[in-house]
Motif scaffolding. Structure first.
Motif, short mmCIF file in Angstrom:
data_model
loop_
_atom_site.label_atom_id
_atom_site.label_comp_id
_atom_site.label_asym_id
_atom_site.label_seq_id
_atom_site.Cartn_x
_atom_site.Cartn_y
_atom_site.Cartn_z
N GLU A 78 33.81 26.38 91.62
CA GLU A 78 34.55 27.54 91.10
C GLU A 78 36.06 27.32 91.09
N ASP A 79 36.53 26.26 91.74
CA ASP A 79 37.96 25.95 91.73
C ASP A 79 38.42 25.43 90.36
N TYR A 80 37.47 25.06 89.50
CA TYR A 80 37.81 24.45 88.22
C TYR A 80 37.29 25.31 87.07
N PRO A 81 38.07 25.43 86.01
CA PRO A 81 37.64 26.27 84.88
C PRO A 81 36.35 25.76 84.26
N GLN A 82 35.55 26.68 83.76
CA GLN A 82 34.33 26.30 83.06
C GLN A 82 34.67 25.52 81.79
N ASN A 83 33.70 24.71 81.38
CA ASN A 83 33.83 23.91 80.16
C ASN A 83 34.93 22.86 80.25
N THR A 84 35.27 22.45 81.46
CA THR A 84 36.20 21.35 81.65
C THR A 84 35.45 20.17 82.23
N GLN A 85 36.02 18.97 82.07
CA GLN A 85 35.37 17.78 82.61
C GLN A 85 35.26 17.86 84.13
N GLU A 86 36.31 18.40 84.76
CA GLU A 86 36.28 18.51 86.21
C GLU A 86 35.12 19.37 86.68
N ARG A 87 34.94 20.54 86.02
CA ARG A 87 33.87 21.45 86.42
C ARG A 87 32.50 20.81 86.18
N THR A 88 32.36 20.11 85.07
CA THR A 88 31.08 19.47 84.76
C THR A 88 30.72 18.43 85.81
N LEU A 89 31.71 17.61 86.22
CA LEU A 89 31.43 16.55 87.18
C LEU A 89 31.11 17.10 88.57
N ILE A 90 31.88 18.08 89.02
CA ILE A 90 31.64 18.60 90.36
C ILE A 90 30.32 19.38 90.41
N GLU A 91 29.96 20.03 89.31
CA GLU A 91 28.65 20.69 89.24
C GLU A 91 27.53 19.65 89.25
N ARG A 92 27.77 18.54 88.57
CA ARG A 92 26.75 17.49 88.54
C ARG A 92 26.51 16.96 89.94
N PHE A 93 27.58 16.82 90.72
CA PHE A 93 27.43 16.36 92.10
C PHE A 93 26.62 17.38 92.91
N ALA A 94 26.96 18.66 92.78
CA ALA A 94 26.22 19.71 93.51
C ALA A 94 24.76 19.72 93.09
N TYR A 95 24.50 19.51 91.81
CA TYR A 95 23.13 19.48 91.30
C TYR A 95 22.36 18.29 91.90
N SER A 96 22.98 17.12 91.92
CA SER A 96 22.31 15.93 92.46
C SER A 96 22.07 16.08 93.96
#
Length: 365
Positions: A277-295
């Motif tokens: 949530e520290d990073y705006p949606q639809n940004t590369q940063e948000r996508t990568l950190i979400e991917r880490f949480a998902y994995s």
């Protein structure tokens, strides 16, 4: 030293049935897991090729914490319990206390490596009830400790040993086929088939974390090497930037071994306890950190299945652990992020150990 809320030990010692021990062994599983994200983040925050000695020591500790989690889960399985690993409340809320109120006001976060983090947090987590005196240790780090109204992690495990022994006539050890028994040496990970094997397995957890009475080493009969130190003393060696060894005059132990150098420039300056949530949606940063949480959540799912009747799922878990390491490199090193170097911050994103429902795909909520 790190303390456990005494109510847990009181309730443990008041248990009268094997089923009542299930709760406390589940807490042991949660406890052992809770140290892995902070330790692993500290290790992965070290830049490639730099601070190698420190990275190797922390990596060894992380692997042994995974072993301890496996041992606690196997004991729970052996007495008829079912570890719960893939639930939102299994993961501590970082920053915050560890399970069972451990540490009182000690706040554990997800942070980049530093000597201060090692000394103030990691050593506090692993400190035994009666640390072996190391030359200079008391002078440098002596503090005014309150009366020991809480219990150490080692004392918590000693209480589990006591109740297993007390209730041995009521316990039917079994379920060997459901226990996870690979990826670690047989000397430290073995089937829990009776009281003796359960007690021996708990001793592995205690000695690897705190050392043996009167010695900072996991096995005082083994060669005295840096990698053989218990976790508390490995962190102490890192904090002092010198290996603990027997003193030259034979009187106890001192910081008299090889230097353990630390270069502050060899650490990625990641923000403390980052969250998606520290990073705006639809940004590369948000996508990568979400991917880490998902994995990470997928890893917990695989571990849950492995400890609940599908031991072969540990193969999947090992693969997911490798994926996390690869993702961590992208999250730590801005140069690996396509287009990220043009970001005004030019800082690592960092690792986020939060729960995501992975049953239906990635969540960005």
């Amino acid at each position: 030293m790190l303390k456990i809320d005494p109510k847990f030990v009181r309730e443990l010692l008041a248990a009268t049935t094997p089923e009542q021990l299930h709760f406390f062994l589940q807490k042991a599983v949660e406890l052992e897991h809770s140290t892995i994200p902070p330790y692993l983040t500290a290790q992965l925050s070290l830049k490639p090729g730099q601070n190698r000695e420190i990275g190797a020591l922390i990596h060894g500790i992380v692997m042994e914490e995974m072993l301890h989690m496996t041992i606690a889960a196997n004991i729970l399985i052996a007495i008829g319990g079912h570890p719960r690993i893939n639930t939102p409340d299994f993961i501590p809320r970082y920053p915050g206390p560890l399970p069972m109120g451990i540490g009182g006001d000690l706040t554990v976060g997800i942070e980049a490596f530093s000597l201060e983090l090692t000394r103030d947090i990691f050593m506090a987590i692993e400190e035994p009830a009666d640390p072996v005196p190391i030359h200079q240790l008391k002078q440098l780090y002596a503090t005014n400790q309150p009366a020991p109204t809480f219990h150490t992690i080692g004392e918590f495990y000693d209480s589990i040993k006591l109740k297993l022994t007390e209730l041995a006539d009521q316990i039917r050890f079994g379920h060997r086929d459901k226990q996870v028994l690979h990826y670690f040496p047989e000397a430290v990970l073995f089937p829990i088939v009776d009281l003796d094997s359960a007690l021996a397995a708990i001793d592995v957890i205690i000695t690897q974390g705190e050392g043996t009475r009167g010695s900072p080493y996991q096995d005082p009969k083994a060669p005295e090497k840096l990698q053989d130190l218990a976790h508390y003393y490995k962190f102490d060696s890192i904090a002092h930037q010198r290996e603990i060894t027997p003193c030259p005059d034979g009187d106890g132990y001192c910081f008299g071994g090889r230097p353990i150098p630390f270069d502050r420039q060899g650490v990625w300056p990641m923000p403390p306890t980052p969250k998606p949530e520290d990073y705006p949606q639809n940004t590369q940063e948000r996508t990568l950190i979400e991917r880490f949480a998902y994995s990470y959540s997928s890893l917990l799912n695989a571990l849950h299945r492995a400890f609940n009747g599908e031991p072969a799922q540990m193969d999947t878990a090992i693969g997911l652990m490798f994926d996390l390491k690869v993702l961590a490199a992208s999250l730590m090193d801005p140069a690996m992020l396509l287009g990220y170097k043009e970001s005004p911050a030019r800082r690592p994103i960092g690792l986020s150990f939060v729960y995501r429902d992975v049953q239906n795909g990635m969540s960005y909520d």
